[in-house]
Design an enzyme around this catalytic site. Structure first.
Site, PDB file in Angstrom:
ATOM      1  N   LYS A  46       0.849  -1.204   0.000  1.00  0.00           N
ATOM      2  CA  LYS A  46       0.000   0.000   0.000  1.00  0.00           C
ATOM      3  C   LYS A  46       0.882   1.250   0.000  1.00  0.00           C
ATOM      4  CE  LYS A  46      -3.763  -2.365   2.373  1.00  0.00           C
ATOM      5  NZ  LYS A  46      -4.440  -2.694   3.629  1.00  0.00           N
TER       6      LYS A  46
ATOM      7  N   GLN B  68      -4.634  -1.656   9.878  1.00  0.00           N
ATOM      8  CA  GLN B  68      -4.486  -2.970   9.253  1.00  0.00           C
ATOM      9  C   GLN B  68      -5.022  -4.064  10.174  1.00  0.00           C
ATOM     10  OE1 GLN B  68      -3.345  -3.484   6.040  1.00  0.00           O
ATOM     11  NE2 GLN B  68      -3.984  -5.588   6.363  1.00  0.00           N
TER      12      GLN B  68
ATOM     13  N   ASP C  66     -11.029   2.906   4.378  1.00  0.00           N
ATOM     14  CA  ASP C  66     -11.344   1.474   4.258  1.00  0.00           C
ATOM     15  C   ASP C  66     -12.861   1.249   4.253  1.00  0.00           C
ATOM     16  OD1 ASP C  66      -9.157  -0.173   3.853  1.00  0.00           O
ATOM     17  OD2 ASP C  66      -8.583  -0.214   5.968  1.00  0.00           O
TER      18      ASP C  66
END
Ligand code: NDP
Length: 296
Positions: A55, A99, A122
């Site tokens: 990422k 994460q 997200d």
């Protein structure tokens, strides 16, 4: 001889989307704005480290500011919440991702809920999930957004189709069902969601015009479980031991590609199908956040 299926590679889709994103990054730069993405990584999970590094690399390549906060595995909930609070206030950061999975001492619901919904790239915050359920503009979780982008790119309409989704996670199955069933050009499908308690899974999978597998079980979907002419999207990324590979494993999907592909009209490969889309959609959400937060 049946026609060869169309292979729904994610790479050209990601490439063309990134060209559009590049234009938006340039436009923001002309106004003195550089989209900023912060990743919070707690612990040493090897797969998470690989994802976060990827990422970061892709964000930088596109001209985004990318900062990774690597915290030790024994970090307390209060410390994580404090960091997120600081990132919420930091005007150079437009997107925050935590994460997953998080170590056991951390409550992922409380932590995800602490992210400013306007920076929730997200799309996991209940506010964004709620907007999605209501059919309002929201940050859409990246993997479902990527699946829709693949279908759109290859001209596969979902309108009036029966889409069967295997898996109901809040990362993939549930938001995907909301997107595909909503009243829109790239929705308007009739959606069935299956899960581990579904009785006679094969009955349901055989009804699918479009079958989307997101269960995390290598090669579980066999040729007998699909009808002729189906479109298959395989979200699964599973490691299976393979002594011929340097790493000792290879990646396979939830679908037995070799057996199922001949019955399909189109199918995503693993790797190289849905995988390349997820990070692309994360970058897209971060750029959208930067545009919104800078009043563009
Ligand atoms: P989860 O483990 O959170 O969810 C799995 C879902 O599959 C659950 O809803 C579960 O049911 C269901 N399930 C499990 N076993 C069966 C079964 N035998 N029959 C029917 N349903 C079953 O996984 P994720 O959604 O996070 O991920 C799914 C897969 O997608 C994984 O392989 C993951 O690696 C991959 N993935 C890939 C991404 C990409 O970028 N391509 C991104 C995210 C995930 P229940 O709810 O009843 O437990």
């Amino acid at each position: 001889m049946p026609a060869e299926p169309l292979i729904l590679s994610g790479k050209p889709v990601a490439k063309s989307l990134k060209q559009e994103l590049q234009t938006r990054v340039t436009r923001l730069a002309e106004r003195g704005v550089q989209p900023g993405l912060a990743a919070v990584l707690v612990g040493e999970n090897p797969a998470s480290q690989v994802y976060v590094a990827s990422k970061e690399r892709q964000a930088r390549k596109l001209g985004l500011k990318s900062v990774v906060y690597k915290l030790p595995a024994d970090t307390s909930q209060a410390q994580v919440l404090q960091l997120i609070e600081e990132l919420n206030r930091d005007s150079s950061i437009h997107g925050i991702l935590v994460q997953l999975p998080l170590p056991a001492q951390l409550d992922s619901d409380i932590i995800l809920n602490s992210v400013d919904p306007d920076k929730d790239v997200d799309g996991f915050h209940p506010w964004n999930m709620g907007l999605l359920a209501l059919g309002k503009p929201a940050f859409v979780p990246c993997t479902p957004a990527g699946i829709l982008a693949i279908l759109k790119h290859y001209g596969i309409s979902t309108v009036g189709k029966h889409v069967v989704i295997l898996g109901r996670s809040r990362i993939v199955g549930t938001p995907l069902a909301l997107l595909l069933s909503r009243k829109s050009e790239h929705g308007n499908a009739t959606v069935t969601i299956c899960h581990s308690v579904t009785t006679d899974l094969a009955y349901h999978t055989r009804q699918a015009d479009i079958l989307i597998a997101a269960i995390g079980k290598p090669h579980m979907i066999t040729a007998e479980m699909v009808k002729e002419g189906v479109v298959v999207v395989d979200v699964g990324i599973n490691r299976v031991p393979d002594s011929e590979q340097e790493k000792g494993y290879r990646l396979v999907g939830d679908v037995n590609f070799a057996a199922v592909a001949p019955k399909t009209t189109a199918i995503t490969p693993v790797p190289g199908g849905v995988g390349p889309m997820t990070i692309t959609m994360l970058l897209a959400n971060t750029i959208t956040a930067a545009e919104r937060l800078s009043g563009y």
